[in-house]
Design an enzyme around this catalytic site. Sequence first.
Site, PDB file in Angstrom:
ATOM      1  N   ASP A  74      37.293  56.923  35.095  1.00 45.69           N
ATOM      2  CA  ASP A  74      36.180  55.981  35.001  1.00 45.69           C
ATOM      3  C   ASP A  74      34.926  56.671  35.529  1.00 45.69           C
ATOM      4  O   ASP A  74      34.943  57.203  36.638  1.00 45.69           O
ATOM      5  CB  ASP A  74      36.463  54.705  35.806  1.00 45.69           C
ATOM      6  CG  ASP A  74      35.558  53.550  35.415  1.00 45.69           C
ATOM      7  OD1 ASP A  74      34.333  53.758  35.311  1.00 45.69           O
ATOM      8  OD2 ASP A  74      36.071  52.435  35.214  1.00 45.69           O
ATOM      9  N   CYS A  90      31.239  41.663  27.756  1.00 48.91           N
ATOM     10  CA  CYS A  90      31.386  40.455  28.572  1.00 48.91           C
ATOM     11  C   CYS A  90      30.045  40.036  29.163  1.00 48.91           C
ATOM     12  O   CYS A  90      29.858  38.877  29.522  1.00 48.91           O
ATOM     13  CB  CYS A  90      32.441  40.663  29.654  1.00 48.91           C
ATOM     14  SG  CYS A  90      32.069  41.937  30.847  1.00 48.91           S
ATOM     15  N   LEU A 121      32.062  42.057  40.437  1.00 49.62           N
ATOM     16  CA  LEU A 121      32.922  41.514  41.493  1.00 49.62           C
ATOM     17  C   LEU A 121      33.540  40.168  41.138  1.00 49.62           C
ATOM     18  O   LEU A 121      34.473  39.726  41.814  1.00 49.62           O
ATOM     19  CB  LEU A 121      32.132  41.414  42.807  1.00 49.62           C
ATOM     20  CG  LEU A 121      31.542  42.740  43.305  1.00 49.62           C
ATOM     21  CD1 LEU A 121      30.831  42.521  44.634  1.00 49.62           C
ATOM     22  CD2 LEU A 121      32.612  43.816  43.445  1.00 49.62           C
ATOM     23  N   CYS A 126      50.987  52.482  15.124  1.00 48.48           N
ATOM     24  CA  CYS A 126      50.103  52.992  16.175  1.00 48.48           C
ATOM     25  C   CYS A 126      48.957  51.985  16.358  1.00 48.48           C
ATOM     26  O   CYS A 126      48.843  50.998  15.624  1.00 48.48           O
ATOM     27  CB  CYS A 126      49.564  54.370  15.814  1.00 48.48           C
ATOM     28  SG  CYS A 126      48.334  54.377  14.474  1.00 48.48           S
ATOM     29  N   ASN A 185      35.188  49.801  24.584  1.00 50.30           N
ATOM     30  CA  ASN A 185      34.563  50.137  23.305  1.00 50.30           C
ATOM     31  C   ASN A 185      35.570  50.838  22.409  1.00 50.30           C
ATOM     32  O   ASN A 185      36.504  51.486  22.867  1.00 50.30           O
ATOM     33  CB  ASN A 185      33.314  51.001  23.510  1.00 50.30           C
ATOM     34  CG  ASN A 185      33.646  52.363  24.074  1.00 50.30           C
ATOM     35  OD1 ASN A 185      33.952  53.300  23.350  1.00 50.30           O
ATOM     36  ND2 ASN A 185      33.612  52.476  25.409  1.00 50.30           N
ATOM     37  N   LYS A 194      33.491  53.946  40.853  1.00 49.04           N
ATOM     38  CA  LYS A 194      34.717  53.156  40.787  1.00 49.04           C
ATOM     39  C   LYS A 194      35.978  53.998  40.977  1.00 49.04           C
ATOM     40  O   LYS A 194      36.918  53.574  41.663  1.00 49.04           O
ATOM     41  CB  LYS A 194      34.794  52.425  39.443  1.00 49.04           C
ATOM     42  CG  LYS A 194      33.760  51.340  39.270  1.00 49.04           C
ATOM     43  CD  LYS A 194      33.921  50.638  37.922  1.00 49.04           C
ATOM     44  CE  LYS A 194      32.892  49.532  37.752  1.00 49.04           C
ATOM     45  NZ  LYS A 194      33.037  48.842  36.447  1.00 49.04           N
ATOM     46  N   GLY A 196      37.832  45.307  34.901  1.00 48.42           N
ATOM     47  CA  GLY A 196      38.536  44.045  34.997  1.00 48.42           C
ATOM     48  C   GLY A 196      40.018  44.155  34.717  1.00 48.42           C
ATOM     49  O   GLY A 196      40.845  43.567  35.426  1.00 48.42           O
TER      50      GLY A 196
END
Length: 252
Positions: free
Chosen positions: A61, A189, A70, A172, A130, A85, A40
Amino acid sequence: MTFSDAQLERYARHIVLKEVGGAGQVRLAGARVTVIGAGGIGAPVLLYLAAAGIGHLTVIDDDVVSLSNLQRQVIFSTADVGLGKAKLAVQRIAAINPDVAVAAVERRIDAGNAAGLLDGADVVIDGSDNFATRLAVADTAYALRMPLVSAAIGQFHGQLGTWRGWQPDLPCYRCYVGDAHDADDCDSCSETGVLGAMTGIMGSFAALEAIRVICPFGDSSDGKLHIFDGLAPSMRTIRMPKDPGCRTCSSK
């Protein structure tokens, strides 16, 4: 570097900006940016950096496209479901801007391989989901003295910061999040939901900040946390202090 007539036309709206100009566009063309995640946040990051003429993009990824992606991952289409992806992102970027060299890395980045995967980048943008990945990327970016743009979203809210913790007066990423959390946990999500347009806002913001790092303009965002509330809607900015007890960047 000399731009062709076609390139001058392509980047004309950048070049006429006094804060960017031809010199700034040359910097963009010579830059190498690594993007963690093509989801996203990563999707608009990649689209806008490709359009901006970043010279080299690396997409890290290891996931494949699912139908539920989507609703917010605008770089993909229905026909892409089930496909990787990173490689799909390479195809989209090539279609947007053939000036951009792009590499796909279909591996999960972690503390063991992060140094090798990030080495050579001018900026890294983290849109992962994560803390284990985020902390591995952040600690490696710190060790490599590499600017880190980190963006996160949840439901109707987003956060973004640019981190240069190796500098004595700047924090940092770990100064911000600390160690009091489960490194493998982040709100999903799929469990809590997210408004798709929120990822577009924060991904576009991350692309803006990466461009600011490469081609400085306006006020510096280093060490600032930007918090966007999509319900209000409003944004506030907090200047983050350096944590003297931080185990990544503390001098103790």
